[in-house]
Design an enzyme around this catalytic site. Structure first.
Site, PDB file in Angstrom:
ATOM      1  CG  ASP A 116      -1.996   1.139   1.232  1.00  0.00           C
ATOM      2  OD1 ASP A 116      -2.443   1.688   0.190  1.00  0.00           O
ATOM      3  OD2 ASP A 116      -2.346   1.534   2.443  1.00  0.00           O
ATOM      4  CG  ASP A 118      -1.814   7.563   0.990  1.00  0.00           C
ATOM      5  OD1 ASP A 118      -1.310   8.857   0.859  1.00  0.00           O
ATOM      6  OD2 ASP A 118      -2.205   7.370  -0.202  1.00  0.00           O
ATOM      7  CG  ASP A 312      -2.326   2.587   6.287  1.00  0.00           C
ATOM      8  OD1 ASP A 312      -2.355   2.215   4.958  1.00  0.00           O
ATOM      9  OD2 ASP A 312      -2.679   3.406   6.625  1.00  0.00           O
TER      10      ASP A 312
END
Length: 374
Positions: A116, A118, A312
């Site tokens: 991922d 961000d 996250d």
């Protein structure tokens, strides 16, 4: 200090230290069994895997607000959630502390990275247009891509995330996997079972582009009265950011978004870390993107691959579920606070992600093996 079955249980800093030592010292034959073994320890200490996180979802605004809070934890109250966090760590141990076990499980297999952006490669910031990763992270990521097939899997649009990453040798699965593009030249250092340099391109939601653009314009108008709200067009999906919105305004914002989407039944609303995501209702997500890329690399039904997915956000859970179902590789959640997750391991923040990636590159360099013989 808590009471369980009339027995007083005190978790002191010394006990916590012993637990952490036990986690880091335990030697397991497989990284896949490490979390389960931690669960045994947790059961021995009286912790439960189901009583520390609640999934709060609902069709009304209050349900969405609860869900928005659950997806956007801001802090852990030390006195109230200390035992909860200890339990969570036992069930989702550090990928750095169990690094050797992860390597052991990857032996003889092709490691493939799915990352991922961000909150994983870059820190979470107030302005999503300024989510730059560090120079150190970019250098490490470049070295990772030289040694292992590597993909960025993000909710961002492809052009924007590429401008952040600036590495052409990666695969990009943007807009939650609805805009996939791979290297078109001999840019990767190694080849997988199939030709990893073969151009990969897939956009399963192209027919929704006019609708997405239409809703984007409507939401810009409807949300401008909410201070701090920001609508981002990620081409095949939309993001309504509320990181800079006062919590008292979350309910009005959620209601505005819900009323707009009531007119568009072919779009659905999900939530991530202080962001509402609007996506087509097609059965496609980050988990599907992971499977598509594995197939493109020639590992659709192979036992010789070891996918590592690091993310996250709640949207990354679809990929964690896929890995769990396949019984292959590991999912690693980036979080410093307890969250409900299907990931097996955790890392605290992007700096720990960089450390983990760098250690794998260093292991590869020192071992002198090719990527298919871990």
């Amino acid at each position: 200090m808590t009471k369980q079955n009339n027995v007083v249980v005190t978790v002191t800093p010394e006990v916590k230290s012993c637990i952490n030592t036990l986690i880091s010292a335990v030697v397991l034959p497989s990284a896949a069994t490490a979390p389960e073994s931690m669960a045994v320890i947790g059961g021995f200490l009286g912790f439960s895997s189901n009583n520390f996180i609640k999934r709060l979802e609902g069709g009304n605004v209050n349900g969405w607000i609860d869900s928005m809070r659950a997806a956007s934890p801001t802090r852990v109250k030390s006195s109230e959630n200390y035992q909860e966090k200890c339990s969570w760590i036992l069930y989702h141990p550090s990928a750095l502390k169990l690094f050797d076990q992860i390597l052991f499980s990857s032996k003889g297999k092709q490691i493939v990275f799915f990352l991922d952006y961000d909150g994983t490669l870059s820190p979470i910031v107030a302005d999503p247009d300024k989510a730059f990763m560090t120079r150190k992270m970019r250098g490490t990521l470049k070295n990772v891509a030289r040694n292992f097939p590597t993909a960025i899997v993000t909710g961002r649009c492809r052009d924007k995330v590429f401008n952040f990453v600036k590495l052409a040798e990666l695969y990009y699965a943007a807009s939650h996997g609805m805009d996939i593009m791979g290297p078109t030249k001999n840019q990767t250092a190694e080849k997988s079972k199939s030709d990893s340099n073969k151009a990969v391109s897939f956009q399963p939601a192209s027919q929704f582009l006019p609708m997405i653009d239409e809703v984007y314009k409507i939401l810009l108008e409807k949300t401008k009265s909410v201070p701090g709200a920001m609508v981002e067009n990620n081409k095949y999906c939309l993001s309504v950011h509320f990181r800079c919105v006062d919590e008292k305004s979350w309910a009005p914002l959620a209601e505005k978004v819900r009323l707009v989407l009531n007119e568009y039944p072919k779009l659905r609303l999900t939530q991530g870390r202080k962001v509402l995501e609007i996506r087509p209702t097609i059965k496609w997500d980050k988990g599907k993107a992971l499977e598509f890329l594995l197939e493109s690399l020639g590992y659709e039904n192979s036992n010789d691959v070891f996918p590592i997915y690091i993310g996250d956000d709640r949207t990354d859970e679809d990929a964690f579920k896929v890995l769990s179902r396949r019984g292959q590789g590991v999912g690693i959640l980036v979080s410093s606070v307890p969250k409900e997750t299907d990931a097996s391991y955790t890392l605290q923040d992007p700096s720990e992600v960089e450390n983990f990636l760098r250690r794998l590159v260093e292991w590869k360099r020192l071992s002198g093996v090719n990527p298919t013989s871990a």
